[in-house]
Design a protein around this motif. Structure first.
Motif, mmCIF file in Angstrom:
data_model
loop_
_atom_site.group_PDB
_atom_site.id
_atom_site.type_symbol
_atom_site.label_atom_id
_atom_site.label_comp_id
_atom_site.label_asym_id
_atom_site.label_seq_id
_atom_site.Cartn_x
_atom_site.Cartn_y
_atom_site.Cartn_z
ATOM 1 N N PRO A 102 0.819 -1.224 0.000
ATOM 2 C CA PRO A 102 0.000 0.000 0.000
ATOM 3 C C PRO A 102 0.845 1.263 0.000
ATOM 4 C CG PRO A 102 0.119 -0.891 2.231
ATOM 5 C CD PRO A 102 0.934 -1.814 1.351
ATOM 6 N N LYS A 103 0.314 2.311 -0.598
ATOM 7 C CA LYS A 103 0.933 3.647 -0.559
ATOM 8 C C LYS A 103 -0.197 4.656 -0.735
ATOM 9 C CE LYS A 103 4.730 6.372 -2.515
ATOM 10 N NZ LYS A 103 5.747 6.519 -3.577
ATOM 11 N N PRO A 104 -0.197 5.758 0.023
ATOM 12 C CA PRO A 104 -1.364 6.649 -0.034
ATOM 13 C C PRO A 104 -1.420 7.517 -1.285
ATOM 14 C CG PRO A 104 0.235 7.468 1.563
ATOM 15 C CD PRO A 104 0.734 6.126 1.105
ATOM 16 N N PHE A 162 7.109 14.809 0.375
ATOM 17 C CA PHE A 162 7.198 13.964 -0.818
ATOM 18 C C PHE A 162 7.915 12.661 -0.438
ATOM 19 C CE2 PHE A 162 11.091 16.321 -0.444
ATOM 20 C CZ PHE A 162 12.084 15.450 -0.851
ATOM 21 N N ASP A 163 7.802 11.665 -1.310
ATOM 22 C CA ASP A 163 8.381 10.339 -1.062
ATOM 23 C C ASP A 163 9.907 10.437 -1.045
ATOM 24 O OD1 ASP A 163 9.030 7.685 -1.026
ATOM 25 O OD2 ASP A 163 8.131 7.214 -2.960
ATOM 26 N N GLN A 164 10.508 10.341 0.151
ATOM 27 C CA GLN A 164 11.945 10.598 0.256
ATOM 28 C C GLN A 164 12.818 9.348 0.152
ATOM 29 O OE1 GLN A 164 11.478 12.883 4.028
ATOM 30 N NE2 GLN A 164 12.628 14.447 2.964
ATOM 31 N N ASP A 165 12.289 8.178 0.563
ATOM 32 C CA ASP A 165 13.079 6.929 0.500
ATOM 33 C C ASP A 165 14.447 7.090 1.155
ATOM 34 O OD1 ASP A 165 11.141 5.343 -0.701
ATOM 35 O OD2 ASP A 165 11.791 5.854 -2.731
ATOM 36 N N LEU A 166 14.456 7.607 2.379
ATOM 37 C CA LEU A 166 15.723 7.843 3.088
ATOM 38 C C LEU A 166 16.306 6.544 3.623
ATOM 39 C CD1 LEU A 166 14.557 10.950 5.159
ATOM 40 C CD2 LEU A 166 15.974 10.973 3.084
HETATM 41 MG MG MG Z 1 9.919 5.557 -3.837
#
Ligand code: MG
Ligand code: 3MF
Ligand code: MG
Ligand code: MG
Length: 386
Positions: free
Chosen positions: A181-183, A253-257
């Motif tokens: 899932p992702k919003p 925003f989608d950071q993917d840290l």
């Molecule tokens: Mg991503």
């Protein structure tokens, strides 16, 4: 030290350490790395395996000969360096044909193409040894709900998953499917935004036992949710088939840290949850080095993800053995053998007995559970002074 071995089961997507640092406002800052090179480097760092989308390895327009060459070179590297491919997935989001959805496109030709692409990618994953197949519906969503597809999209998605589950069985692939899932992002709103949405949807499928969840730290955090809570509910449902670890500032925003880079306390609670519940599946880092970094930064990022997990795992062990923390937990959990017996397993007699009890409501409201002290002990443990 905190150096991992393959027994720790850390995995990376080809697309993670392979990320070239493109963002919506800027061109790549790094060169693409080949799959065999990534395999060698991750093996040196102590990883267990590599996951991929079809097009991370094979370009969408590759010839059959080129496909076979790329797959064979990757297989050779995997066997040379002792890495496995536990999970595969389909890229159903980059190509413009999927701009308004793949399985939930309103165009039946796009839905057909998505099925074809996924079956071919399942063939590839099986050839590489994958047993988990992930579905992240990156383009399965809307900006314009006047399209009227909210209900039909759910039906199209269900039909596609049912079809692909049968395909897996008919081929003898034995995949377990993990829904991620992702919003939002890249769509304005993505269908099935939370773990709970996936858990609610799975029982409506023809073969629900084949389906579980692939939750991601950043996806819940973007939405302001507590990822450890989501994972606990997935574990409770017996549906933690895979997991994506990374980090994220809330509301961005989608950071993917890098794992543990931002929310260290939630990361700790998550690692403790995974370790205490004896989760035995792969732990995938679905993240990438900052766009500022060169290749050395990429490997510092990868090493950091695994090291932080290992350190938090050690902290979880300390937490479970810390006598002051355990005493605080013991005081927090108030037992009452009689009431616990009465409250479990309904009988009319137990209901009567509970109704007849006298509870000291004022005392219950006045009691301090000691959570401030427990939390401070946890913080001090994490800060390394215990
Ligand atoms: Mg991503
Ligand atoms: C996007 C993601 C995806 C999925 C992947 C399947 C590109 O935010 O998290 O990564 O994880 O498609 O695993
Ligand atoms: Mg993600
Ligand atoms: Mg992910």
């Amino acid at each position: 030290d905190y150096t991992p071995t393959p027994a720790d089961k850390f995995t990376f997507g080809l697309w993670t350490v392979g990320n070239v640092g493109r963002d919506p406002f800027g061109e790549p800052t790094r060169k693409a790395l080949s799959a065999p090179y990534i395999t060698r480097k991750l093996a040196e760092l102590g990883a267990y395996g590599i996951n991929l989308h079809d097009n991370d390895l094979v370009p969408i327009d590759a010839s059959a000969a080129e496909r076979d060459r790329l797959v064979n070179e990757f297989k050779q590297a995997l066997s040379d360096h002792g890495l496995v491919v536990p999970m595969a997935t389909t890229n159903l989001f980059t190509d413009p044909s999927f701009k308004d959805g793949a399985f939930t496109s309103a165009d039946a030709r796009v839905r057909g193409y998505a099925l074809q692409k996924t079956m071919l990618s399942m063939d590839l994953g099986h050839e590489l040894g994958a047993t988990t197949y992930v579905f992240w519906g990156g383009r399965e969503g809307t900006e314009v709900d006047a399209s009227g597809k909210l209900l039909s999209a759910l039906g199209w998605f269900r039909d596609s998953l049912n079809f692909l589950a049968e395909y897996s069985e008919s081929q003898g692939y034995g995949y377990r499917f993990a829904l991620e899932p992702k919003p939002n992002e890249p769509r304005g709103d993505i269908f099935f935004p939370t773990a709970g949405s996936m858990l609610g949807f799975i029982p409506t499928l023809d073969k629900p036992d084949m389906f579980g969840v692939n939750p991601e730290f950043a996806h819940d955090t973007m939405a302001g949710l507590n990822f450890a809570h989501a994972v606990a509910q997935i574990i409770d449902a017996g549906k933690l088939f895979h997991i994506d670890l990374n980090d994220q500032k809330m509301g961005r925003f989608d950071q993917d840290l890098r794992f543990g880079a931002e929310n260290i306390k939630t990361a700790f609670m998550l690692v403790k949850l995974l370790e205490d519940s004896k989760y035995a599946g792969p732990k995938q880092f679905d993240a990438h080095a900052l766009r500022t970094e060169d290749e050395a930064g990429v490997w510092a990022f990868a090493r950091g993800c695994m090291r932080t997990y290992m350190i938090l795992k050690e902290k979880a062990r300390q937490f479970n053995e810390d006598s002051e923390i355990q005493a605080a937990l013991k005081a927090y959990n108030v037992h009452d053998t009689e009431l616990e017996g009465l409250s479990s397993g309904f009988t009319p007699e137990k209901a009567q007995a509970i109704k007849a009890q006298t509870f000291d409501r004022v005392m219950l409201g006045e009691r301090g559970p000691g959570l401030e002290q427990l939390d401070q002990l946890t913080i001090e443990l994490l800060l390394g002074v215990r």
